[in-house]
Design a protein around this motif. Structure first.
Motif, short mmCIF file in Angstrom:
data_model
loop_
_atom_site.label_atom_id
_atom_site.label_comp_id
_atom_site.label_asym_id
_atom_site.label_seq_id
_atom_site.Cartn_x
_atom_site.Cartn_y
_atom_site.Cartn_z
N SER A 1 37.12 21.07 -57.43
CA SER A 1 37.06 20.89 -55.94
C SER A 1 36.81 19.18 -55.79
CB SER A 1 35.49 21.25 -55.48
OG SER A 1 35.28 22.61 -55.79
N LYS B 1 35.30 15.73 -55.18
CA LYS B 1 34.09 15.27 -55.41
C LYS B 1 33.82 14.04 -55.06
CE LYS B 1 33.00 18.27 -59.08
NZ LYS B 1 31.81 18.59 -60.13
N MET C 1 29.48 14.57 -56.54
CA MET C 1 29.06 15.90 -55.70
C MET C 1 30.28 16.49 -55.01
SD MET C 1 25.69 14.93 -53.69
CE MET C 1 25.90 13.37 -53.02
N LYS C 2 30.21 17.82 -54.92
CA LYS C 2 31.25 18.33 -53.87
C LYS C 2 31.12 18.13 -52.49
CE LYS C 2 31.24 22.84 -56.72
NZ LYS C 2 31.06 24.15 -56.76
N SER D 1 30.83 19.50 -50.06
CA SER D 1 30.06 20.39 -49.13
C SER D 1 28.54 19.94 -49.53
CB SER D 1 30.11 21.92 -49.60
OG SER D 1 30.09 22.07 -50.81
N ASP D 2 28.30 19.72 -50.84
CA ASP D 2 27.00 19.07 -51.15
C ASP D 2 26.72 17.72 -50.34
OD1 ASP D 2 26.53 21.33 -52.55
OD2 ASP D 2 27.20 20.32 -54.68
N ALA D 3 27.49 16.81 -50.44
CA ALA D 3 27.43 15.56 -49.89
C ALA D 3 27.42 15.63 -48.12
CB ALA D 3 28.86 14.58 -49.77
N ARG D 4 28.09 16.69 -47.65
CA ARG D 4 27.58 16.96 -46.29
C ARG D 4 26.42 17.43 -46.02
NH1 ARG D 4 33.36 19.79 -45.56
NH2 ARG D 4 34.55 18.15 -45.03
N ARG D 5 25.73 18.27 -47.11
CA ARG D 5 24.53 18.90 -46.68
C ARG D 5 23.31 17.74 -47.15
NH1 ARG D 5 20.89 21.99 -44.63
NH2 ARG D 5 19.52 22.74 -45.96
N LEU D 6 23.57 16.94 -47.99
CA LEU D 6 22.91 15.78 -48.35
C LEU D 6 22.62 14.78 -47.00
CD1 LEU D 6 21.03 13.96 -50.07
CD2 LEU D 6 23.07 13.05 -50.89
#
Length: 50
Positions: free
Chosen positions: A4, A6, A10-11, A13-18
Motif C-alpha cells: 500500500s 505509505k 504509515m498507510k 488510511s492511517d495518516a487520514r485517521r491520525l
C-alpha cells in the motif's frame, strides 16, 4: 505483490485517521479551555459576593 502507499511509514488510511484524531483533539482542548475559563470566572464572581 505491491505494498500500500505509505506516508511517513504509515498507510494512507492511517495518516487520514491520525489527521482526524488530531482535529478532534484540538476541538476538545478548546472546549476544555473554555470550560476552565467559565469555572474561573464563576469562582471569581462567587469570591466577590461572599
Amino acid at each position: 505483490m505491491r505494498r500500500s502507499t505509505k506516508f511517513g511509514g504509515m498507510k494512507v488510511s492511517d495518516a487520514r485517521r491520525l489527521k482526524t484524531l488530531e482535529s478532534e483533539n484540538a476541538k476538545l482542548k478548546k472546549m476544555l479551555a473554555e470550560q476552565m475559563m467559565d469555572v474561573a470566572t464563576l469562582k471569581e464572581m462567587l469570591g466577590k459576593n461572599f
